[in-house]
Design a protein around this motif. Structure first.
Motif, PDB file in Angstrom:
ATOM      1  N   PRO A 202      56.686  65.164  37.968  1.00  8.22           N
ATOM      2  CA  PRO A 202      55.312  65.082  38.482  1.00  8.22           C
ATOM      3  C   PRO A 202      55.137  65.810  39.812  1.00  8.22           C
ATOM      4  CG  PRO A 202      56.449  63.038  38.926  1.00  8.22           C
ATOM      5  CD  PRO A 202      57.426  63.900  38.157  1.00  8.22           C
ATOM      6  N   LEU A 203      54.099  66.625  39.885  1.00  4.85           N
ATOM      7  CA  LEU A 203      53.777  67.365  41.100  1.00  4.85           C
ATOM      8  C   LEU A 203      52.321  67.122  41.465  1.00  4.85           C
ATOM      9  CD1 LEU A 203      55.428  70.759  40.098  1.00  4.85           C
ATOM     10  CD2 LEU A 203      56.333  69.164  41.808  1.00  4.85           C
ATOM     11  N   VAL A 204      52.024  67.202  42.753  1.00  4.21           N
ATOM     12  CA  VAL A 204      50.651  67.068  43.210  1.00  4.21           C
ATOM     13  C   VAL A 204      50.351  68.182  44.208  1.00  4.21           C
ATOM     14  CG1 VAL A 204      51.367  65.407  44.991  1.00  4.21           C
ATOM     15  CG2 VAL A 204      48.964  65.525  44.296  1.00  4.21           C
ATOM     16  N   ALA A 205      49.222  68.862  44.000  1.00  2.78           N
ATOM     17  CA  ALA A 205      48.770  69.912  44.914  1.00  2.78           C
ATOM     18  C   ALA A 205      47.715  69.322  45.833  1.00  2.78           C
ATOM     19  CB  ALA A 205      48.206  71.093  44.130  1.00  2.78           C
ATOM     20  N   ARG A 206      47.915  69.497  47.139  1.00  4.71           N
ATOM     21  CA  ARG A 206      47.003  68.887  48.112  1.00  4.71           C
ATOM     22  C   ARG A 206      46.538  69.911  49.127  1.00  4.71           C
ATOM     23  NH1 ARG A 206      50.813  64.318  48.096  1.00  4.71           N
ATOM     24  NH2 ARG A 206      49.837  62.540  47.063  1.00  4.71           N
ATOM     25  N   GLN A 207      45.367  69.604  49.692  1.00  2.00           N
ATOM     26  CA  GLN A 207      44.822  70.379  50.804  1.00  2.00           C
ATOM     27  C   GLN A 207      43.833  69.464  51.514  1.00  2.00           C
ATOM     28  OE1 GLN A 207      42.182  73.838  50.137  1.00  2.00           O
ATOM     29  NE2 GLN A 207      43.771  75.048  51.142  1.00  2.00           N
ATOM     30  N   SER A 208      44.366  68.581  52.331  1.00  2.00           N
ATOM     31  CA  SER A 208      43.623  67.503  52.984  1.00  2.00           C
ATOM     32  C   SER A 208      43.134  66.465  51.983  1.00  2.00           C
ATOM     33  CB  SER A 208      42.435  68.030  53.814  1.00  2.00           C
ATOM     34  OG  SER A 208      41.379  68.486  52.983  1.00  2.00           O
ATOM     35  N   LYS A 209      43.158  66.805  50.711  1.00  2.00           N
ATOM     36  CA  LYS A 209      42.849  65.880  49.623  1.00  2.00           C
ATOM     37  C   LYS A 209      43.613  66.353  48.382  1.00  2.00           C
ATOM     38  CE  LYS A 209      38.730  68.451  48.120  1.00  2.00           C
ATOM     39  NZ  LYS A 209      37.290  68.387  47.838  1.00  2.00           N
ATOM     40  N   THR A 210      43.699  65.495  47.396  1.00  2.00           N
ATOM     41  CA  THR A 210      44.388  65.864  46.162  1.00  2.00           C
ATOM     42  C   THR A 210      43.513  66.808  45.347  1.00  2.00           C
ATOM     43  OG1 THR A 210      45.615  63.785  46.065  1.00  2.00           O
ATOM     44  CG2 THR A 210      45.371  64.998  44.008  1.00  2.00           C
ATOM     45  N   LEU A 211      44.063  67.978  45.018  1.00  2.00           N
ATOM     46  CA  LEU A 211      43.335  68.968  44.226  1.00  2.00           C
ATOM     47  C   LEU A 211      43.698  68.900  42.751  1.00  2.00           C
ATOM     48  CD1 LEU A 211      43.631  72.090  46.574  1.00  2.00           C
ATOM     49  CD2 LEU A 211      41.669  70.571  46.311  1.00  2.00           C
ATOM     50  N   SER A 212      44.978  68.623  42.469  1.00  2.00           N
ATOM     51  CA  SER A 212      45.411  68.613  41.073  1.00  2.00           C
ATOM     52  C   SER A 212      46.761  67.918  40.953  1.00  2.00           C
ATOM     53  CB  SER A 212      45.507  70.042  40.530  1.00  2.00           C
ATOM     54  OG  SER A 212      45.913  70.047  39.174  1.00  2.00           O
ATOM     55  N   GLU A 213      46.979  67.266  39.814  1.00  2.00           N
ATOM     56  CA  GLU A 213      48.268  66.657  39.499  1.00  2.00           C
ATOM     57  C   GLU A 213      48.765  67.253  38.188  1.00  2.00           C
ATOM     58  OE1 GLU A 213      48.323  62.409  39.642  1.00  2.00           O
ATOM     59  OE2 GLU A 213      46.908  62.329  41.328  1.00  2.00           O
ATOM     60  N   ARG A 214      50.025  67.636  38.160  1.00  2.00           N
ATOM     61  CA  ARG A 214      50.612  68.265  36.973  1.00  2.00           C
ATOM     62  C   ARG A 214      52.016  67.729  36.745  1.00  2.00           C
ATOM     63  NH1 ARG A 214      46.201  69.573  36.166  1.00  2.00           N
ATOM     64  NH2 ARG A 214      45.278  71.639  35.765  1.00  2.00           N
ATOM     65  N   ARG A 215      52.478  67.877  35.498  1.00  2.00           N
ATOM     66  CA  ARG A 215      53.882  67.616  35.160  1.00  2.00           C
ATOM     67  C   ARG A 215      54.475  68.872  34.558  1.00  2.00           C
ATOM     68  NH1 ARG A 215      55.973  61.760  33.274  1.00  2.00           N
ATOM     69  NH2 ARG A 215      54.794  60.463  34.730  1.00  2.00           N
ATOM     70  N   THR A 216      55.746  69.095  34.858  1.00  2.00           N
ATOM     71  CA  THR A 216      56.401  70.290  34.325  1.00  2.00           C
ATOM     72  C   THR A 216      56.598  70.160  32.817  1.00  2.00           C
ATOM     73  OG1 THR A 216      58.566  69.315  34.793  1.00  2.00           O
ATOM     74  CG2 THR A 216      57.633  70.761  36.468  1.00  2.00           C
ATOM     75  N   GLN A 217      56.630  71.309  32.143  1.00  2.00           N
ATOM     76  CA  GLN A 217      56.902  71.351  30.705  1.00  2.00           C
ATOM     77  C   GLN A 217      58.419  71.324  30.473  1.00  2.00           C
ATOM     78  OE1 GLN A 217      54.166  71.217  28.589  1.00  2.00           O
ATOM     79  NE2 GLN A 217      53.181  70.922  30.581  1.00  2.00           N
ATOM     80  N   LYS A 218      58.835  71.516  29.230  1.00  5.15           N
ATOM     81  CA  LYS A 218      60.263  71.488  28.909  1.00  5.15           C
ATOM     82  C   LYS A 218      61.049  72.557  29.668  1.00  5.15           C
ATOM     83  CE  LYS A 218      59.805  69.501  24.278  1.00  5.15           C
ATOM     84  NZ  LYS A 218      60.057  69.704  22.816  1.00  5.15           N
ATOM     85  N   ASN A 219      60.354  73.666  29.993  1.00  5.14           N
ATOM     86  CA  ASN A 219      61.025  74.748  30.728  1.00  5.14           C
ATOM     87  C   ASN A 219      61.009  74.540  32.236  1.00  5.14           C
ATOM     88  OD1 ASN A 219      58.340  75.151  31.230  1.00  5.14           O
ATOM     89  ND2 ASN A 219      58.251  77.243  30.404  1.00  5.14           N
ATOM     90  N   GLY A 220      60.531  73.373  32.682  1.00  7.45           N
ATOM     91  CA  GLY A 220      60.519  73.063  34.107  1.00  7.45           C
ATOM     92  C   GLY A 220      59.365  73.677  34.872  1.00  7.45           C
ATOM     93  N   ILE A 221      58.387  74.266  34.161  1.00  6.61           N
ATOM     94  CA  ILE A 221      57.281  74.974  34.817  1.00  6.61           C
ATOM     95  C   ILE A 221      55.989  74.169  34.707  1.00  6.61           C
ATOM     96  CG2 ILE A 221      55.809  77.026  34.717  1.00  6.61           C
ATOM     97  CD1 ILE A 221      58.234  78.641  33.911  1.00  6.61           C
ATOM     98  N   ALA A 222      55.284  74.086  35.811  1.00  7.06           N
ATOM     99  CA  ALA A 222      53.936  73.503  35.844  1.00  7.06           C
ATOM    100  C   ALA A 222      52.969  74.579  36.305  1.00  7.06           C
ATOM    101  CB  ALA A 222      53.891  72.310  36.794  1.00  7.06           C
ATOM    102  N   THR A 223      51.838  74.685  35.627  1.00 12.05           N
ATOM    103  CA  THR A 223      50.839  75.711  35.948  1.00 12.05           C
ATOM    104  C   THR A 223      49.663  75.082  36.682  1.00 12.05           C
ATOM    105  OG1 THR A 223      51.458  77.012  34.007  1.00 12.05           O
ATOM    106  CG2 THR A 223      49.313  77.480  35.001  1.00 12.05           C
TER     107      THR A 223
END
Length: 387
Positions: free
Chosen positions: A215-236
């Motif tokens: 699980p990853l979270v992209a932030r910029q003073s607030k949460t912009l997006s939450e993603r989980r990596t796929q089987k290849n370890g990549i999150a877009t």
């Protein structure tokens, strides 16, 4: 304690509630005195990571308001001519059986969570392991709480030992997470002309390789997006509503784990993805028939959105006409307040908004309203005409 039914009757000259509480306290005192006669000290043992931890569960200083004990007491008010009276009753067999069942259920739940956490680490779905550990720790605390309550009224034996390997599992998880790396698959070099970023990738790896379902979270003073990596370890990530009018022009990407886990694993450092903002310059011809101070205030406000009035009469810039109307709201001392409508129109341009303004004069109030107005929607409409 005869028949394993404990009763106590109490009276009060103050209130029925006091009589009820005194009766319940009397039941608790009887239980404790009986237990202390046969059990001065009870010890328990937790086995964690192969190590034995001993503790004492009997508390010699009697606490007559044991929450769990009182929940099992049935209180019956009794009518009397004067004052208040109540009898409290506790069926010891029924109550201890309930506690024993609760402890057994918690043991089973902890064992299931322990097994699930180990499997999650084996499959490298680390967030599931972290969640299972968190739930298991809560249940261990709950187990110890109920065990202490049971010890006040029932002799404990080896069957009450709680054995688990949660510390060992946590150490395994922390070790795995301490080897995590989070990077971008390509070096981003974004130059944005609007508050939206093109898609870009983040890859998560450990000592074995790419990590799935991280699980990853992209932030910029607030949460912009939450993603989980796929089987290849990549999150877009493809982000909208990023900072555009003012910085900092950087996105931070962090592991979306409980804070305590991140601290122990040293994973609090985030990946930073910078970008640049390129504001398109928009030139317009502005038809403003109002007082000069108001027109100047409007031009200054538009320039903050890269909308500039062209001095060239031969320019092909779009022509815009401005109308500002107001309604007087009231006056307080030397200050007057107005409701304003601001309209800016042109070919394929139709901007309309409302604002409030205050000032010593109508002109001052108009300038105040213009300064508060957000001209971003007008800027978006003008983008096709901007360079």
């Amino acid at each position: 304690m005869a028949g394993k039914i404990v009763t106590y009757t109490a009276t009060s000259t103050v209130s029925q509630e006091e009589a009820n509480n005194t009766a319940m306290a009397g039941v608790a005192k009887q239980i404790k005195s009986q237990v202390s006669a046969t059990q001065t000290l009870t010890k328990y043992e937790d086995i964690n990571d192969g190590k034995s931890v001993l503790g004492e569960t009997y508390r010699s200083k009697s606490n007559v308001k044991s929450n769990v004990v009182l929940k099992g007491v049935k209180v019956t008010p009794i009518k009397v001519d004067k004052g208040f009276k109540a009898t409290a009753t506790l069926d010891m067999d029924e109550f201890t059986a309930s506690l024993q069942f609760r402890l057994k259920t918690l043991k089973q739940d902890i064992a299931k969570l322990e097994k699930s956490a180990r499997k999650a680490i084996d499959t490298r779905v680390y967030i599931n392991a972290a969640n299972d550990l968190e739930k298991a720790e809560d249940k261990v605390n709950e187990y110890n709480f109920y065990l202490l309550q049971l010890a006040d009224i029932y002799p404990l034996d080896d069957s009450h030992r709680l054995q688990h390997g949660l510390p060992e599992i946590e150490n395994m998880l922390i070790e795995r997470l301490s080897n995590i790396t989070i990077t971008t698959t390509t070096e981003p070099n974004f130059e944005l002309t609007k508050a939206e970023m093109p898609s870009w990738n983040v890859i998560v790896k450990d000592s074995i390789g790419p990590v799935p379902s991280f699980p990853l979270v992209a932030r910029q003073s607030k949460t912009l997006s939450e993603r989980r990596t796929q089987k290849n370890g990549i999150a877009t990530f493809k982000l909208r509503n990023v900072n555009f009018d003012k910085g900092p022009y950087v996105i931070t990407v962090e592991p979306n784990f409980p804070l305590e886990v991140l601290k122990k694993a040293g994973l609090r450092n985030a990946l930073e993805v910078p970008y640049r903002v390129k504001l398109s310059r928009c030139e317009v011809k502005l038809n403003c028939d109002m007082i000069a101070n108001v027109c100047n205030a409007l031009e200054n406000a538009l320039s903050k959105k890269s909308i500039f009035v062209s001095p060239d009469e031969e320019s092909t810039a779009p022509e815009l006409s401005v109308e500002i109307e107001n309604t007087f709201r009231g006056k307080l001392g030397f200050i007057s307040s107005f409701d304003f409508t601001i309209s800016i129109k042109g070919d394929k341009i139709n901007f309309f908004t409302t604002a409030k303004g205050v000032g010593k004069s109508e002109v001052d109030a108009t300038i105040s309203a213009i300064k508060k107005t957000d001209f971003s929607p007008l800027q978006k409409q003008l983008l096709p005409f901007c360079k």
